[in-house]
Design a protein around this motif. Sequence first.
Motif, PDB file in Angstrom:
ATOM      1  N   VAL A  55       3.364  -0.407   1.796  1.00 38.49           N
ATOM      2  CA  VAL A  55       4.567  -0.739   1.035  1.00 38.49           C
ATOM      3  C   VAL A  55       5.068  -2.095   1.528  1.00 38.49           C
ATOM      4  O   VAL A  55       5.506  -2.228   2.673  1.00 38.49           O
ATOM      5  CB  VAL A  55       5.643   0.353   1.211  1.00 38.49           C
ATOM      6  N   GLU A  56       4.962  -3.095   0.667  1.00 38.12           N
ATOM      7  CA  GLU A  56       5.366  -4.453   1.020  1.00 38.12           C
ATOM      8  C   GLU A  56       6.687  -4.791   0.363  1.00 38.12           C
ATOM      9  O   GLU A  56       6.960  -4.360  -0.755  1.00 38.12           O
ATOM     10  CB  GLU A  56       4.305  -5.454   0.576  1.00 38.12           C
ATOM     11  N   GLY A  57       7.480  -5.563   1.069  1.00 33.10           N
ATOM     12  CA  GLY A  57       8.747  -5.985   0.494  1.00 33.10           C
ATOM     13  C   GLY A  57       9.454  -6.976   1.374  1.00 33.10           C
ATOM     14  O   GLY A  57       8.848  -7.599   2.247  1.00 33.10           O
ATOM     15  N   GLU A  61       5.766  -4.516  -3.672  1.00 31.22           N
ATOM     16  CA  GLU A  61       4.388  -4.184  -4.019  1.00 31.22           C
ATOM     17  C   GLU A  61       3.945  -2.976  -3.211  1.00 31.22           C
ATOM     18  O   GLU A  61       4.316  -2.832  -2.044  1.00 31.22           O
ATOM     19  CB  GLU A  61       3.464  -5.362  -3.714  1.00 31.22           C
ATOM     20  N   VAL A  62       3.125  -2.133  -3.843  1.00 32.83           N
ATOM     21  CA  VAL A  62       2.607  -0.944  -3.161  1.00 32.83           C
ATOM     22  C   VAL A  62       1.115  -0.825  -3.431  1.00 32.83           C
ATOM     23  O   VAL A  62       0.677  -0.944  -4.588  1.00 32.83           O
ATOM     24  CB  VAL A  62       3.309   0.343  -3.649  1.00 32.83           C
ATOM     25  N   GLU A 119       9.788 -10.971   5.192  1.00 30.38           N
ATOM     26  CA  GLU A 119       8.792 -10.091   4.609  1.00 30.38           C
ATOM     27  C   GLU A 119       8.404  -9.019   5.611  1.00 30.38           C
ATOM     28  O   GLU A 119       8.341  -9.273   6.817  1.00 30.38           O
ATOM     29  CB  GLU A 119       7.557 -10.883   4.188  1.00 30.38           C
ATOM     30  N   ILE A 120       8.117  -7.829   5.103  1.00 30.19           N
ATOM     31  CA  ILE A 120       7.792  -6.688   5.962  1.00 30.19           C
ATOM     32  C   ILE A 120       6.832  -5.781   5.200  1.00 30.19           C
ATOM     33  O   ILE A 120       6.816  -5.773   3.972  1.00 30.19           O
ATOM     34  CB  ILE A 120       9.080  -5.934   6.377  1.00 30.19           C
TER      35      ILE A 120
END
Length: 170
Positions: free
Chosen positions: A73-75, A59-60, A82-83
């Motif tokens: 910027v999630e991922g 997800e951004v 998760e980071i």
Amino acid sequence: MKSATHIIVAAGILSACSPTQVPEPQSQGDIVTEVAPADLPGPVQSAVSEAMPDMKVLEVLRKERGQRVYFDVEGERADGSEIELDILYADGVAEVVEIQRDLPWTAVPADVQAAATAAGAAEPVRIIESTQTDGSIIYELFADGMPKNPAMEVQSKDGQVEVLAERWPH
């Protein structure tokens, strides 16, 4: 850079709760737009790949905060953790300014917990650990019912721990 005045919480405002129950915090006044991972500007994609080569972007969010533009910027990493990378984007240049992850209160270092407790905090509902490019770590502590902005921030750098009087700039 965030410039809002930091709030010191009174005893009892932060309460026990799972750290994953509170949604993504956002500052008031941010203009937030969802961006498809494939639509990231090239410099932002390069910054992600360089900082976290094993990250799968999920997800951004593009955030305009004052005169600054950030991409959140999630991922997840190859190990499933998760980071989030916060990337400052200006004049075609992308710079990772924070690497964030959620932590349970029990995983927060004892000296950070002690400083927060001494400043009047009880156990927060969410903790975000933000590793900064200057080597410091900011612990954002969120209070129950206040998911948008941290109620308290504690900085750990070079063996020193300090409850911040002003909001950390990123």
